[in-house]
Design a protein around this motif. Sequence first.
Motif, mmCIF file in Angstrom:
data_model
loop_
_atom_site.group_PDB
_atom_site.id
_atom_site.type_symbol
_atom_site.label_atom_id
_atom_site.label_comp_id
_atom_site.label_asym_id
_atom_site.label_seq_id
_atom_site.Cartn_x
_atom_site.Cartn_y
_atom_site.Cartn_z
ATOM 1 N N VAL A 188 0.832 -1.204 0.000
ATOM 2 C CA VAL A 188 0.000 0.000 0.000
ATOM 3 C C VAL A 188 0.864 1.250 0.000
ATOM 4 O O VAL A 188 0.619 2.197 -0.764
ATOM 5 N N VAL A 189 1.870 1.277 0.857
ATOM 6 C CA VAL A 189 2.739 2.456 0.967
ATOM 7 C C VAL A 189 3.395 2.771 -0.377
ATOM 8 O O VAL A 189 3.360 3.912 -0.859
ATOM 9 N N ALA A 190 4.004 1.761 -1.001
ATOM 10 C CA ALA A 190 4.700 1.984 -2.274
ATOM 11 C C ALA A 190 3.706 2.359 -3.372
ATOM 12 O O ALA A 190 4.015 3.199 -4.231
ATOM 13 N N SER A 191 2.520 1.759 -3.367
ATOM 14 C CA SER A 191 1.513 2.097 -4.375
ATOM 15 C C SER A 191 1.096 3.557 -4.245
ATOM 16 O O SER A 191 0.989 4.284 -5.244
ATOM 17 N N ALA A 192 0.857 4.001 -3.018
ATOM 18 C CA ALA A 192 0.473 5.391 -2.792
ATOM 19 C C ALA A 192 1.578 6.351 -3.234
ATOM 20 O O ALA A 192 1.313 7.362 -3.898
ATOM 21 N N MET A 193 2.813 6.020 -2.892
ATOM 22 C CA MET A 193 3.935 6.892 -3.241
ATOM 23 C C MET A 193 4.171 6.923 -4.749
ATOM 24 O O MET A 193 4.494 7.986 -5.310
ATOM 25 N N GLU A 194 3.993 5.795 -5.432
ATOM 26 C CA GLU A 194 4.177 5.768 -6.877
ATOM 27 C C GLU A 194 3.058 6.525 -7.599
ATOM 28 O O GLU A 194 3.300 7.227 -8.579
ATOM 29 N N LEU A 195 1.838 6.384 -7.109
ATOM 30 C CA LEU A 195 0.737 7.129 -7.720
ATOM 31 C C LEU A 195 0.938 8.632 -7.564
ATOM 32 O O LEU A 195 0.654 9.408 -8.476
ATOM 33 N N LYS A 196 1.441 9.028 -6.404
ATOM 34 C CA LYS A 196 1.718 10.445 -6.185
ATOM 35 C C LYS A 196 2.881 10.911 -7.053
ATOM 36 O O LYS A 196 2.829 11.975 -7.679
ATOM 37 N N ARG A 197 3.954 10.123 -7.124
ATOM 38 C CA ARG A 197 5.140 10.514 -7.892
ATOM 39 C C ARG A 197 4.829 10.666 -9.376
ATOM 40 O O ARG A 197 5.296 11.611 -10.030
ATOM 41 N N THR A 198 4.032 9.737 -9.896
ATOM 42 C CA THR A 198 3.730 9.775 -11.329
ATOM 43 C C THR A 198 2.652 10.800 -11.677
ATOM 44 O O THR A 198 2.399 11.037 -12.859
ATOM 45 N N GLY A 199 2.034 11.384 -10.665
ATOM 46 C CA GLY A 199 0.987 12.363 -10.924
ATOM 47 C C GLY A 199 -0.372 11.748 -11.210
ATOM 48 O O GLY A 199 -1.324 12.471 -11.517
ATOM 49 N N LEU A 200 -0.477 10.421 -11.101
ATOM 50 C CA LEU A 200 -1.759 9.762 -11.336
ATOM 51 C C LEU A 200 -2.743 10.049 -10.207
ATOM 52 O O LEU A 200 -3.947 10.004 -10.390
#
Length: 647
Positions: A390-402
Motif C-alpha cells: 500500500v505504501v509503495a503504491s500510494a507513493m508511486e501514484l503520487k510521484r507519477t501524478g496519477l
Amino acid sequence: MRGTLRGLIAAEMADDDKGMGQLRAKLNEQYDAYRKEHGLINDPSTLRVFEDDPDYPLLASLEHGYTPGIGPAAAKRQGIKPTKSTAKKAPIFDRRVVAARKPVRKVDSPADALAVSMAERGKLDADYIGKLLGRDPEEVLRELAGGDKPALFRDPATDEYVLRDAYLSGNVRAKLAQARAAGVMANIRALEEVQPEDVGAGQIVARVGSPWVPTKVYEDFAAHLFGDGTTATVRYVPLNSSFQISVRPGNEVAFTTTYGTSAVDGEALLAALLNNRPIKVTYKDSEGRTHVNTEATEQANNKAQEIKDKFTDWLFSDSDRSEQLVRAYNDTNNNYVTRVYDGSLMDFPGKVPDDIIKFRRHQRNAIARTVQDRTALYDHVVGAGKTFTVVASAMELKRTGLAKKPMVAVPNHLVKQWAADFYRLYPGANILTATKKDFERANRRKFLAKIATGDWDAVVIAHSSFGFIRPAPEFEASFNRREIAKIVKTIDQVEVGGGDKAQKKRTVKQLEGLKERLENRIKALRDKPMDDLLDFEQIGVDQLFVDEFHLFKNLMFSTKMQNVQGLGDSQGSQRAYDMLVKINQIFAKNGRDQGFVAATGTPVTPNTAAAPRFRPPFDSPWSTRSPTRPRRAWAPSPASRCAPRAR
C-alpha cells in the motif's frame, strides 16, 4: 533531531555528499545524547509526551526492532530480573538510504520508450514516449500497434490504445464481439487465441432457477410439462434476482396432478423452484392460528422433485437447445482471462535500498497493477506485506501524478504503526497523520483544512475518523436518488407485467422493503454527527486505500433465500454504506471506476453468502456500484468446471 533528519534526507535526494556526511554525524550525536538522557524514542514515556505530534512516527522510525523493557515492579511480579528496553539504530545513521533521482532522457526503441513510460509515468503517455524518441507520438503508437505481436491494441470500445496484456484479458468474449462488430482483424485474431476453452454440455449442471439459463428455455420447459397448447411467460427481475411466471396450461391433469397437487398447482411449484422458495402448505384453525399441513406439504415437495428431475433430463436432450445453453453458459460464466502484471521494471524512487527492505515479486506485481488500474483488492494472507505494498503504491501514484492526494484509512490502533512504516520504506515521505485528538469536535475542522491545503504524499487516518468526513452533499443526494429510482422502476415493471398476482405482490413487497431499508439507511447516515466545514470532495482526496476492508463489507441486500447460514443482517451497516458512497464519489471523480484499493487478509468468510457483501467495489470495470445488489444471484449455479474470476 527532526530538523537534522529531514535535512539529511534532502541531502541524499540532492546527491550532496558533503552535506550528507555532516548531517549524518550530527544526527548520530543528537540521537546518542537524547538516548543517554531520556531513553529510547519508542519508550512509553516518550510516546506519552509526543503522542499528538504528527512528526513522532518519523522520529520513531529511527529505531528498529524495539523491545520494551520490564520495570522493577513488573519483574518482581513475574519473578524475573528487570530489563531495559532495546532497539537498533536505523540504517540511515551509518549509510545512505535514499538514492538520487536520475530521470531517463532518451531511449533507442519504441519498446524501450513504452517500458520507461510505464515505469516513470505509470501509464501509456504518448507525448512522453514521443519525447524520449524525438519522434511524432502518434507515429510511435501506430508502430507499437503493428507487427505479428503488437505491444498495443486500439480498443474499438473506447477508440484508445491499450497495452497488449490489458486488452487480451478481462471479459475477452465481449471484447471479441466488439472487435468483430468493428471489423478490426488484428484484434480479432489476437482475441481468438486467448478465448477460454468452452465448457461442454456434458460438464454443465443447471438447476431450475439458474440465472444464466435464458427465460425462453424456462417457458419451453413449462410447455413441455403442461402439454400442448400451454402458454407460459417467464420474466427475470435482476434487481432482486427473482423470476415471475404466468402459465396457462394445455393439460389440466398435468397441471394439477402429474406435476402439481390439489393444494399447489404446477405454476406455483415451478415459481417456487425458480425462486428457490421453500414449499409449504398451510391452513388456519378455528382460532385463526396457522399450521403446516404435513401430508399436503410432502406431496407438493415430491412433485417439485419430479419437476427438478424432469428438468435435468429434458434440458440438454435437444441439440439446438443444448447448443444455445452451452453458448449462454460460457458467455456468462466462462468469459474471463486473468491479467498478469509485471512490476519487475519498477525502480521506486525515494524507497530505501533493497539491502534494507526488498520487495517480493507478488508485491512488485501488485504495485504495478495498482499504478496501472488504480483499483485493486489485496487479498493477501497475513504476513505477505500488504502494508508496504500500500505504501509503495500510494507513493508511486503520487510521484507519477496519477493521484494528487492519496488517503489511507486504517484501524484506529494502527495509525502510528502505519505512519512509521511509511517512513521506514520512504524516509523522505511527506505524510499527514490524523491523531485521535485531531478528530475531536474542537479540532476536526482544523485538521480537515490541513488535509485540503497541504500537498501530502499521503494522509493516514483512522477508520473512525474517516467516518466523520461527510460525502459531498450533491453527489450523495444524486447517488441515493439513482439507487431509489432503480428500485421504483423495477417495481413499476413488475406491476405492469404479466404473471400470477400473488407472485407479483410478493416481489413488489420485497422491493418496497428494500427501498424502505435504503431510505432508512440514508436517514441514519445523515443523522450521524459529521463535520460540515469541508466535505470529502473538498479535501481533495482522489485515491483511497482501506486496510482491513472486510470491516466494511456488510452492505444491505435483498434475498428470498431462507435457512442459509451466514446470510447476516439484510439491513447492512451504516459505515459500510458510508464507505460505498465515498468510493463511488472517487470513481465518479476519476472516471472509469479508478481510485480505490482494499487490503485484507480475510476478504470473505468461507461461505457463499458472504461473497456478495464484499463484491460491489470490485465488479467488472465501467459498471455502476450499487448497494442494492441481489444476494440470490450469488447462489450456486453448479457446473463441474467453472474457473473463479480473479480480482
